[in-house]
Motif scaffolding. Structure first.
Motif, mmCIF file in Angstrom:
data_model
loop_
_atom_site.group_PDB
_atom_site.id
_atom_site.type_symbol
_atom_site.label_atom_id
_atom_site.label_comp_id
_atom_site.label_asym_id
_atom_site.label_seq_id
_atom_site.Cartn_x
_atom_site.Cartn_y
_atom_site.Cartn_z
ATOM 1 N N PHE A 166 30.660 43.962 50.021
ATOM 2 C CA PHE A 166 30.645 43.552 48.622
ATOM 3 C C PHE A 166 31.795 42.588 48.418
ATOM 4 N N CYS A 167 31.496 41.386 47.953
ATOM 5 C CA CYS A 167 32.516 40.342 47.738
ATOM 6 C C CYS A 167 33.334 40.075 48.998
ATOM 7 N N GLY A 168 32.719 40.249 50.165
ATOM 8 C CA GLY A 168 33.433 40.007 51.417
ATOM 9 C C GLY A 168 34.216 41.200 51.919
ATOM 10 N N ILE A 169 34.248 42.290 51.184
ATOM 11 C CA ILE A 169 34.920 43.511 51.632
ATOM 12 C C ILE A 169 33.884 44.349 52.373
ATOM 13 N N THR A 170 34.188 44.664 53.630
ATOM 14 C CA THR A 170 33.215 45.350 54.478
ATOM 15 C C THR A 170 33.624 46.803 54.730
ATOM 16 N N SER B 137 45.874 44.065 51.421
ATOM 17 C CA SER B 137 46.349 43.277 50.273
ATOM 18 C C SER B 137 45.338 42.187 49.931
ATOM 19 N N ASN B 138 44.694 41.595 50.941
ATOM 20 C CA ASN B 138 43.671 40.572 50.702
ATOM 21 C C ASN B 138 42.469 41.175 49.964
ATOM 22 N N MET C 203 42.504 43.821 48.043
ATOM 23 C CA MET C 203 42.942 44.135 46.667
ATOM 24 C C MET C 203 42.925 42.884 45.804
ATOM 25 N N GLU C 204 43.334 41.753 46.366
ATOM 26 C CA GLU C 204 43.285 40.484 45.622
ATOM 27 C C GLU C 204 41.856 40.160 45.204
ATOM 28 N N ILE C 205 40.911 40.369 46.121
ATOM 29 C CA ILE C 205 39.500 40.111 45.814
ATOM 30 C C ILE C 205 39.054 40.998 44.657
ATOM 31 N N ILE C 206 39.376 42.279 44.720
ATOM 32 C CA ILE C 206 38.973 43.223 43.669
ATOM 33 C C ILE C 206 39.610 42.845 42.332
ATOM 34 N N LEU C 207 40.902 42.561 42.330
ATOM 35 C CA LEU C 207 41.590 42.219 41.079
ATOM 36 C C LEU C 207 41.045 40.923 40.479
ATOM 37 N N LYS C 208 40.765 39.943 41.332
ATOM 38 C CA LYS C 208 40.196 38.679 40.853
ATOM 39 C C LYS C 208 38.814 38.931 40.250
ATOM 40 N N THR C 209 38.021 39.739 40.912
ATOM 41 C CA THR C 209 36.672 40.043 40.424
ATOM 42 C C THR C 209 36.727 40.814 39.118
ATOM 43 N N LEU C 210 37.645 41.773 39.014
ATOM 44 C CA LEU C 210 37.799 42.523 37.765
ATOM 45 C C LEU C 210 38.214 41.602 36.622
ATOM 46 N N LYS C 211 39.102 40.653 36.922
ATOM 47 C CA LYS C 211 39.530 39.701 35.902
ATOM 48 C C LYS C 211 38.341 38.854 35.442
ATOM 49 N N GLU C 212 37.534 38.378 36.401
ATOM 50 C CA GLU C 212 36.336 37.606 36.056
ATOM 51 C C GLU C 212 35.377 38.433 35.222
ATOM 52 N N THR C 213 35.245 39.719 35.556
ATOM 53 C CA THR C 213 34.367 40.625 34.818
ATOM 54 C C THR C 213 34.834 40.759 33.379
ATOM 55 N N THR C 214 36.149 40.911 33.197
ATOM 56 C CA THR C 214 36.721 41.053 31.856
ATOM 57 C C THR C 214 36.505 39.786 31.039
ATOM 58 N N ILE C 215 36.726 38.625 31.658
ATOM 59 C CA ILE C 215 36.525 37.348 30.968
ATOM 60 C C ILE C 215 35.055 37.182 30.596
ATOM 61 N N SER C 216 34.156 37.475 31.540
ATOM 62 C CA SER C 216 32.723 37.354 31.288
ATOM 63 C C SER C 216 32.293 38.290 30.167
ATOM 64 N N LYS C 217 32.770 39.522 30.186
ATOM 65 C CA LYS C 217 32.423 40.505 29.156
ATOM 66 C C LYS C 217 32.947 40.041 27.804
ATOM 67 N N SER C 218 34.156 39.500 27.783
ATOM 68 C CA SER C 218 34.749 39.003 26.545
ATOM 69 C C SER C 218 33.919 37.860 25.971
ATOM 70 N N MET C 219 33.455 36.967 26.867
ATOM 71 C CA MET C 219 32.632 35.841 26.416
ATOM 72 C C MET C 219 31.298 36.349 25.880
ATOM 73 N N ASP C 220 30.712 37.369 26.535
ATOM 74 C CA ASP C 220 29.458 37.954 26.060
ATOM 75 C C ASP C 220 29.649 38.567 24.680
ATOM 76 N N ASP C 221 30.769 39.279 24.481
ATOM 77 C CA ASP C 221 31.050 39.918 23.197
ATOM 78 C C ASP C 221 31.231 38.870 22.101
#
Length: 144
Positions: A101-105, A119-120, A122-140
């Motif tokens: 998922f997202c390159g994490i195997t 650490s790499n 975790m960066e992927i997860i945090l970046k994806t969570l941030k994108e999710t929050t931004i996307s959800k905010s835009m949807d709202d």
């Protein structure tokens, strides 16, 4: 946060699939091109059946031409999507496992166990969570 798995996030998910028989090249190509399936969609507390063509995806045979195994990479994630796609081309799924998922195997993780994320990863997860929050905010914002 299940929103991270939402089809609208367009994150790659890789699955190892075993079919009931050896898939033909034509069947694999049909899966790659996308097939029309009907799947339930849940929105605002209600469920609707939606019939639509799946997005093109990567389908790679694992092993020789006589292998029943393939790796399928989706950016969607509709309910039972791979099983429904397989049925559309005359195949039945015998086993199905998400391997990435997202390159994490799951490399190096045995069944029933877990590992600390690098650490790499975790960066992927945090970046994806941030994108999710931004996307959800835009949807709202759009809904209001």
């Amino acid at each position: 946060n299940n929103a991270i798995l939402s089809p609208s996030m367009n994150k790659e998910k890789v699955y190892r699939v075993q079919f009931d028989r050896i898939p033909t090249e034509q069947q694999l190509q049909s899966l790659r091109d996308g097939v029309v399936i009907t799947a339930p969609i849940q929105r605002e507390g209600s469920t609707k059946l939606i019939t639509a063509k799946t997005l093109p995806c990567k389908v790679i045979r694992v092993g020789t031409n006589t292998s029943k195994f393939v790796d399928i990479t989706l950016v969607e994630g509709r309910n039972r999507q791979i099983r429904r796609m397989a049925e559309e081309v005359g195949l039945r799924v015998q086993s199905l496992h998400r391997t990435s998922f997202c390159g994490i195997t799951l490399k190096g993780v045995s069944e029933g166990n877990w590992k600390e994320l690098t650490s790499n990863e975790m960066e992927i997860i945090l970046k994806t969570l941030k994108e999710t929050t931004i996307s959800k905010s835009m949807d709202d914002d759009y809904i209001e």
